[in-house]
Motif scaffolding. Structure first.
Motif, PDB file in Angstrom:
ATOM      1  N   THR A 180       8.502   2.722   4.542  1.00  0.00           N
ATOM      2  CA  THR A 180       8.521   4.170   4.794  1.00  0.00           C
ATOM      3  C   THR A 180       9.311   4.907   3.720  1.00  0.00           C
ATOM      4  O   THR A 180       9.019   6.050   3.392  1.00  0.00           O
ATOM      5  CB  THR A 180       9.068   4.496   6.201  1.00  0.00           C
ATOM      6  N   THR A 181      10.316   4.222   3.132  1.00  0.00           N
ATOM      7  CA  THR A 181      11.019   4.810   1.994  1.00  0.00           C
ATOM      8  C   THR A 181      10.068   4.951   0.808  1.00  0.00           C
ATOM      9  O   THR A 181      10.007   6.005   0.161  1.00  0.00           O
ATOM     10  CB  THR A 181      12.215   3.934   1.599  1.00  0.00           C
ATOM     11  N   SER A 182       9.315   3.893   0.529  1.00  0.00           N
ATOM     12  CA  SER A 182       8.357   3.938  -0.582  1.00  0.00           C
ATOM     13  C   SER A 182       7.323   5.033  -0.362  1.00  0.00           C
ATOM     14  O   SER A 182       6.997   5.804  -1.275  1.00  0.00           O
ATOM     15  CB  SER A 182       7.652   2.588  -0.718  1.00  0.00           C
ATOM     16  N   LEU A 183       6.806   5.109   0.852  1.00  0.00           N
ATOM     17  CA  LEU A 183       5.792   6.109   1.170  1.00  0.00           C
ATOM     18  C   LEU A 183       6.336   7.514   1.005  1.00  0.00           C
ATOM     19  O   LEU A 183       5.661   8.416   0.481  1.00  0.00           O
ATOM     20  CB  LEU A 183       5.299   5.905   2.604  1.00  0.00           C
ATOM     21  N   THR A 184       7.591   7.731   1.406  1.00  0.00           N
ATOM     22  CA  THR A 184       8.216   9.056   1.286  1.00  0.00           C
ATOM     23  C   THR A 184       8.376   9.448  -0.171  1.00  0.00           C
ATOM     24  O   THR A 184       8.123  10.602  -0.552  1.00  0.00           O
ATOM     25  CB  THR A 184       9.578   9.059   2.000  1.00  0.00           C
ATOM     26  N   TYR A 185       8.790   8.510  -1.013  1.00  0.00           N
ATOM     27  CA  TYR A 185       8.923   8.814  -2.433  1.00  0.00           C
ATOM     28  C   TYR A 185       7.569   9.123  -3.072  1.00  0.00           C
ATOM     29  O   TYR A 185       7.454  10.013  -3.920  1.00  0.00           O
ATOM     30  CB  TYR A 185       9.612   7.668  -3.172  1.00  0.00           C
ATOM     31  N   ARG A 186       6.536   8.391  -2.663  1.00  0.00           N
ATOM     32  CA  ARG A 186       5.201   8.682  -3.213  1.00  0.00           C
ATOM     33  C   ARG A 186       4.751  10.076  -2.794  1.00  0.00           C
ATOM     34  O   ARG A 186       4.155  10.820  -3.569  1.00  0.00           O
ATOM     35  CB  ARG A 186       4.196   7.629  -2.743  1.00  0.00           C
ATOM     36  N   GLY A 209       0.802  -1.220   0.000  1.00  0.00           N
ATOM     37  CA  GLY A 209       0.000   0.000   0.000  1.00  0.00           C
ATOM     38  C   GLY A 209       0.831   1.264   0.000  1.00  0.00           C
ATOM     39  O   GLY A 209       0.476   2.264  -0.631  1.00  0.00           O
ATOM     40  N   ALA A 210       1.985   1.236   0.705  1.00  0.00           N
ATOM     41  CA  ALA A 210       2.832   2.429   0.807  1.00  0.00           C
ATOM     42  C   ALA A 210       3.425   2.836  -0.529  1.00  0.00           C
ATOM     43  O   ALA A 210       3.757   4.005  -0.745  1.00  0.00           O
ATOM     44  CB  ALA A 210       3.958   2.182   1.813  1.00  0.00           C
ATOM     45  N   GLY A 211       3.539   1.881  -1.449  1.00  0.00           N
ATOM     46  CA  GLY A 211       4.107   2.193  -2.753  1.00  0.00           C
ATOM     47  C   GLY A 211       3.106   2.743  -3.752  1.00  0.00           C
ATOM     48  O   GLY A 211       3.460   2.990  -4.907  1.00  0.00           O
ATOM     49  N   LYS A 212       1.871   2.963  -3.305  1.00  0.00           N
ATOM     50  CA  LYS A 212       0.826   3.467  -4.202  1.00  0.00           C
ATOM     51  C   LYS A 212       0.481   4.922  -3.868  1.00  0.00           C
ATOM     52  O   LYS A 212       0.837   5.442  -2.828  1.00  0.00           O
ATOM     53  CB  LYS A 212      -0.436   2.603  -4.086  1.00  0.00           C
ATOM     54  N   GLY A 213      -0.243   5.559  -4.791  1.00  0.00           N
ATOM     55  CA  GLY A 213      -0.839   6.854  -4.485  1.00  0.00           C
ATOM     56  C   GLY A 213      -0.122   8.074  -5.013  1.00  0.00           C
ATOM     57  O   GLY A 213      -0.699   9.146  -5.048  1.00  0.00           O
ATOM     58  N   GLY A 214       1.131   7.951  -5.446  1.00  0.00           N
ATOM     59  CA  GLY A 214       1.832   9.119  -5.961  1.00  0.00           C
ATOM     60  C   GLY A 214       1.504   9.357  -7.424  1.00  0.00           C
ATOM     61  O   GLY A 214       1.348   8.409  -8.203  1.00  0.00           O
ATOM     62  N   VAL A 215       1.386  10.618  -7.812  1.00  0.00           N
ATOM     63  CA  VAL A 215       1.171  10.936  -9.221  1.00  0.00           C
ATOM     64  C   VAL A 215       2.457  10.645 -10.002  1.00  0.00           C
ATOM     65  O   VAL A 215       3.536  10.552  -9.429  1.00  0.00           O
ATOM     66  CB  VAL A 215       0.784  12.420  -9.404  1.00  0.00           C
ATOM     67  N   SER A 216       2.342  10.488 -11.292  1.00  0.00           N
ATOM     68  CA  SER A 216       3.510  10.218 -12.123  1.00  0.00           C
ATOM     69  C   SER A 216       4.420  11.441 -12.169  1.00  0.00           C
ATOM     70  O   SER A 216       3.947  12.581 -12.284  1.00  0.00           O
ATOM     71  CB  SER A 216       3.079   9.839 -13.542  1.00  0.00           C
TER      72      SER A 216
END
Length: 462
Positions: free
Chosen positions: A238-244, A116-123
Motif C-alpha cells: 500500500t506504501t508502493s501504491l500510494t507513491y505511484r 503490481g502495486a509498484g507499477k503504473g506511476g509516471v516518472s
C-alpha cells in the motif's frame, strides 16, 4: 410526527429507533464545521494557530543534502560494510524461505500484489517539458489571474480531483521555511535558489527561481486495512501504491499549473525537493508525531506527503493545533509496538537529535533510523507497524473516533484513557512484531477503491 414537535421530543422519537446512540457523539463532539475560508473544513475544535505545535529554532535549522544524510539514501554511511552485507544476506534468505513455506503475508499472491502495486506511476520530473504543456501563450490567451485566496481554492480543488487527500500552502521565507528545501536532492544535484526567470536543471544542479515562493503540500491516503498487515508484503504494497498514485497527482498538478501560466517544480524522485513532514506541519495538514512523521486529523498516520513549488501567488494555510502532539506525550503505542525499538519512550520531545539523519532546530521525538531500517532487511519490507497501531490510524467513521478526536483536542487529561480504549477496540494482542490481522483475511474482505475511504474529509473554500 406533529408539526409542533420540539427538538427534545424529536430526539426522543429518534431514540426509540436507536438513532440517538449514533448521532449523540457528533453533537457532543461539536462536529459543526468552521466557516473559515482557505482552509480545510474541519470540526471547530481543531484550531488554526500562528506557530506550529512543534517548537522550532529557525536559526539552528539548516538546509541538508538529502542523499548524503538520510538513512533512506545513505544507510551504508551509518554502519559497517560487514553489517550491511550480513543484513542483505538475511533479507535474501528470509524472502526465499518465507515464500517457499507459504508464510502468511509472503505467499505467491501477496508477492504478486506487491509487484503490481509498484507499477503504473509516471516518472517524476523537476520540471515538465515546456513543449508538452498547453500554456496560455500557446492558446492565445493571458495567464490566469485571481486573488491568492482564489488560487488556493482552485489548486486545492484540482489536486483533490487528481487524487490528493488534503492540500496546504506555505509561503517561503528566506530565514525560515526556505531552509526546509534540500541543499542537494536525492540525485545529488545542488538545489540553487537564485534570481532567475525560469527553473532549470543541469548535470549537477537544479535552479529554483526566487520568485517561486509558494510550496503546495498534499497528502495521499494509504489503506488502513492493508497497513495493519505490516510488516508483510500486504502492508508494504500500500506504501508502493500510494507513491505511484502520488506521481500521477504530481504530473497532473504540474500540467495544471503550467496550463494557468505558472511554473511548477516537483519532486525529481521519491522524497525529493524538500522535507515533506515539515511542510505538512507548516501548512496545517497535521502535527508532528512521536514516530516523527506527519499525523493528520482526517487520516491519522495513513498518509504520505508530497510537494510542488510554484510562483502562482497563493493564500497560505496556517498550522493547526488538534491536540495530536499533546496526545503523543501520553501515548507510547507506536514505541511499544516497534520491533526494532527505534522510537522514543520519553514523555516530552527534545531538542537533541539522534544520528546524523535528523535535522536540528526543532523539538521532536527523534527516531533511530539505523535500528528501524535494519529491521526492514529482516522483514524484506518497509515495516510500518508504528503507522498501523497509531490510535488515529482508524478510519474516523466510528462514533468513538469522533469523541476521541474531540477529547484529544480539548481535554488532554483523558489522553491516557483514550489510548487504553483504543487498545481494547482496535489493537488485538498479537505476537510482538506481527501484523494486527492476518494477510490471508485481507483477500476475503470487500474493500473500497484503493482500499481507502474518501468520504472522511472534503476541501471546501468560500
Amino acid at each position: 410526527m406533529p408539526e409542533s414537535l420540539t427538538r427534545r421530543e424529536f430526539m426522543k422519537e429518534l431514540g426509540k429507533l436507536g438513532a440517538v446512540a449514533s448521532l449523540a457523539p457528533m453533537v457532543v463532539a461539536g462536529e459543526q464545521m468552521s466557516d473559515k475560508p482557505y482552509s480545510l473544513k474541519r470540526p471547530s475544535f481543531i484550531k488554526e494557530v500562528d506557530e506550529p505545535t512543534t517548537e522550532i529554532r529557525w536559526d539552528e535549522v539548516k538546509r541538508i543534502a538529502e542523499g548524503e544524510v538520510t538513512a533512506r539514501r545513505s544507510f551504508s554511511k551509518y554502519l559497517s560494510q560487514d553489517r550491511l552485507d550480513k543484513l542483505t544476506e538475511i533479507r535474501t534468505a528470509n524472502m526465499d524461505k518465507y515464500i517457499k513455506e507459504g508464510r502468511d503475508g509472503y505467499t505467491l499472491k501477496d508477492h504478486a500484489l506487491k509487484s503490481g502495486a509498484g507499477k503504473g506511476g509516471v516518472s517524476r520530473v523537476f520540471i515538465q517539458d515546456p513543449e508538452k504543456v498547453q500554456t496560455p501563450e500557446k492558446l492565445g490567451v493571458p495567464n490566469w489571474t485571481g486573488t491568492p485566496e482564489e488560487a488556493t481554492m482552485i489548486v486545492s480543488a484540482a489536486l483533490r480531483h487528481y487524487g490528493a487527500g488534503t492540500v496546504g500552502v506555505t509561503e517561503l521565507d528566506t530565514n525560515t521555511t526556505e531552509k526546509l528545501i534540500y541543499a542537494k536532492d536525492p540525485d545529488g544535484k545542488e538545489m540553487r535558489i537564485e534570481d532567475a526567470d525560469m527553473p532549470e536543471e543541469g548535470e549537477d544542479y537544479r535552479v529554483i527561481p526566487k520568485k517561486a515562493r509558494w510550496m503546495i503540500t498534499y497528502t495521499v491516503q494509504m489503506s488502513e486495512e492493508a497497513m495493519i498487515r505490516c510488516p508483510t508484503h500486504l502492508g508494504s504494497q500500500t506504501t508502493s501504491l500510494t507513491y505511484r498514485r502520488s506521481q500521477n497527482v504530481q504530473e497532473r498538478g504540474q500540467f495544471f499549473l503550467g496550463g494557468l501560466g505558472y511554473m511548477a517544480m516537483g519532486e525529481s524522485s521519491t522524497n525529493a525537493l524538500a522535507i515533506a513532514p515539515a511542510f505538512g506541519v507548516m501548512s496545517g495538514l497535521g502535527e508532528l508525531s512521536r514516530y516523527n512523521r506527519l499525523l493528520t486529523p482526517e487520516y491519522g498516520s495513513m498518509v504520505r506527503v508530497f510537494k510542488i513549488l510554484t510562483d502562482l501567488p497563493m493564500a497560505p494555510t496556517k498550522p493547526i493545533d488538534a491536540g495530536l502532539l499533546e496526545y503523543c506525550k501520553n501515548c507510547t503505542k507506536c514505541a511499544d509496538h516497534c520491533p526494532s525499538k527505534a522510537l522514543s519512550f520519553e514523555k516530552e520531545p527534545t531538542w537533541e537529535t539522534v544520528g546524523g539523519w535528523n535535522n536540528p532546530g526543532h523539538k521532536a521525538w527523534f527516531e533511530d533510523s539505523v535500528k528501524c531500517r535494519s529491521y526492514w532487511y529482516e522483514t524484506g519490507n518497509n515495516c510500518g507497524i508504528c503507522f498501523a497501531v497509531c490510535p488515529f490510524a482508524s478510519k474516523n467513521l466510528a462514533s468513538f473516533s469522533k469523541v476521541r478526536d474531540y477529547m484529544a483536542a480539548t481535554v488532554p487529561a483523558f489522553d491516557g484513557t483514550l489510548k487504553k480504549i483504543d487498545d481494547l477496540l482496535y489493537t488485538p494482542y498479537t505476537e510482538f512484531g506481527k501484523p494486527q490481522k492476518t494477510a490471508e483475511s485481507w483477500w476475503h474482505e470487500n474493500h473500497p477503491d484503493y482500499g481507502i475511504h474518501t468520504d472522511q474529509t472534503v476541501r471546501e473554500t468560500s
